[in-house]
Design a protein around this motif. Structure first.
Motif, PDB file in Angstrom:
ATOM      1  N   UNK A  62     114.174   2.894 -30.197  1.00 18.28           N
ATOM      2  CA  UNK A  62     113.285   2.057 -29.402  1.00 18.28           C
ATOM      3  C   UNK A  62     112.270   2.852 -28.588  1.00 18.28           C
ATOM      4  N   UNK A  63     112.510   4.140 -28.369  1.00 17.19           N
ATOM      5  CA  UNK A  63     111.586   4.958 -27.582  1.00 17.19           C
ATOM      6  C   UNK A  63     111.662   4.688 -26.091  1.00 17.19           C
ATOM      7  N   UNK A  64     112.807   4.211 -25.619  1.00 18.56           N
ATOM      8  CA  UNK A  64     112.960   3.858 -24.208  1.00 18.56           C
ATOM      9  C   UNK A  64     112.841   5.093 -23.301  1.00 18.56           C
ATOM     10  N   UNK A  65     113.333   6.245 -23.743  1.00 20.12           N
ATOM     11  CA  UNK A  65     113.209   7.459 -22.927  1.00 20.12           C
ATOM     12  C   UNK A  65     111.751   7.873 -22.801  1.00 20.12           C
ATOM     13  N   UNK A  66     111.006   7.706 -23.869  1.00 19.87           N
ATOM     14  CA  UNK A  66     109.577   8.050 -23.834  1.00 19.87           C
ATOM     15  C   UNK A  66     108.858   7.222 -22.773  1.00 19.87           C
ATOM     16  N   UNK A  67     109.193   5.948 -22.670  1.00 22.80           N
ATOM     17  CA  UNK A  67     108.564   5.081 -21.678  1.00 22.80           C
ATOM     18  C   UNK A  67     108.999   5.432 -20.257  1.00 22.80           C
ATOM     19  N   UNK A  68     110.281   5.715 -20.064  1.00 20.84           N
ATOM     20  CA  UNK A  68     110.776   6.011 -18.721  1.00 20.84           C
ATOM     21  C   UNK A  68     110.306   7.368 -18.210  1.00 20.84           C
ATOM     22  N   UNK A  69     110.282   8.359 -19.088  1.00 25.25           N
ATOM     23  CA  UNK A  69     109.906   9.702 -18.655  1.00 25.25           C
ATOM     24  C   UNK A  69     108.416   9.984 -18.837  1.00 25.25           C
ATOM     25  N   UNK A  70     107.721   9.073 -19.516  1.00 23.18           N
ATOM     26  CA  UNK A  70     106.276   9.171 -19.715  1.00 23.18           C
ATOM     27  C   UNK A  70     105.862  10.473 -20.400  1.00 23.18           C
ATOM     28  N   UNK A  71     106.642  10.885 -21.396  1.00 25.81           N
ATOM     29  CA  UNK A  71     106.356  12.076 -22.193  1.00 25.81           C
ATOM     30  C   UNK A  71     107.079  11.926 -23.528  1.00 25.81           C
ATOM     31  N   UNK A  72     106.549  12.532 -24.595  1.00 24.35           N
ATOM     32  CA  UNK A  72     107.223  12.438 -25.893  1.00 24.35           C
ATOM     33  C   UNK A  72     108.515  13.252 -25.859  1.00 24.35           C
ATOM     34  N   UNK A  73     109.545  12.692 -26.459  1.00 30.30           N
ATOM     35  CA  UNK A  73     110.868  13.307 -26.458  1.00 30.30           C
ATOM     36  C   UNK A  73     111.088  13.983 -27.808  1.00 30.30           C
ATOM     37  N   UNK A  74     111.324  15.303 -27.834  1.00 24.72           N
ATOM     38  CA  UNK A  74     111.583  15.977 -29.113  1.00 24.72           C
ATOM     39  C   UNK A  74     112.909  15.531 -29.720  1.00 24.72           C
ATOM     40  N   UNK A  75     112.982  15.564 -31.055  1.00 28.71           N
ATOM     41  CA  UNK A  75     114.219  15.179 -31.749  1.00 28.71           C
ATOM     42  C   UNK A  75     115.380  16.093 -31.377  1.00 28.71           C
ATOM     43  N   UNK A  76     115.089  17.327 -30.980  1.00 31.32           N
ATOM     44  CA  UNK A  76     116.146  18.260 -30.589  1.00 31.32           C
ATOM     45  C   UNK A  76     116.927  17.740 -29.384  1.00 31.32           C
ATOM     46  N   UNK A  77     116.274  17.025 -28.493  1.00 31.35           N
ATOM     47  CA  UNK A  77     116.960  16.461 -27.323  1.00 31.35           C
ATOM     48  C   UNK A  77     117.960  15.398 -27.768  1.00 31.35           C
ATOM     49  N   UNK A  78     117.546  14.536 -28.693  1.00 23.10           N
ATOM     50  CA  UNK A  78     118.468  13.509 -29.199  1.00 23.10           C
ATOM     51  C   UNK A  78     119.633  14.147 -29.949  1.00 23.10           C
ATOM     52  N   UNK A  79     119.374  15.207 -30.720  1.00 19.05           N
ATOM     53  CA  UNK A  79     120.450  15.906 -31.426  1.00 19.05           C
ATOM     54  C   UNK A  79     121.432  16.513 -30.434  1.00 19.05           C
ATOM     55  N   UNK A  80     120.898  17.101 -29.356  1.00 22.19           N
ATOM     56  CA  UNK A  80     121.750  17.704 -28.334  1.00 22.19           C
ATOM     57  C   UNK A  80     122.579  16.634 -27.617  1.00 22.19           C
ATOM     58  N   UNK A  81     121.985  15.471 -27.364  1.00 18.05           N
ATOM     59  CA  UNK A  81     122.721  14.368 -26.743  1.00 18.05           C
ATOM     60  C   UNK A  81     123.862  13.891 -27.633  1.00 18.05           C
TER      61      UNK A  81
END
Length: 86
Positions: A62-81
């Motif tokens: 959904x890209x909810x983190x992108x909206x909350x943090x107002x910056x593009x989130x790299x896929x590496x962050x999701x992999x780490x999560x």
């Protein structure tokens, strides 16, 4: 003696409130870098996610983190999560 207060935070995906210790904090630092805050004390804008694989996958879709943090989130962050939750 008064019982100790437990800090509560809301998951940005499910909108449910949980104790802070049960959530993962993702932070956009003042320099604009996105990191996972394991200690929960980093400077910057933060967003909390429930420690659940389906919640993390939904946040990625959904890209909810992108909206909350107002910056593009790299896929590496999701992999780490995802690794952190397992």
């Amino acid at each position: 003696m008064k019982p100790k207060k437990i800090p509560m935070r809301s998951c940005v995906v499910t909108k449910e409130r949980y104790p802070k210790a049960e959530l993962v904090r993702v932070v956009r630092t003042p320099e604009g870098e996105v990191v996972i805050d394991r200690a929960g004390r980093m400077n910057g804008r933060g967003a909390y996610l429930k420690r659940d694989l389906t919640v993390i996958e939904k946040a990625q879709q959904t890209g909810v983190l992108k909206r909350h943090l107002e910056v593009t989130i790299p896929d590496a962050i999701y992999d780490e999560l995802k690794e952190l939750v397992k």
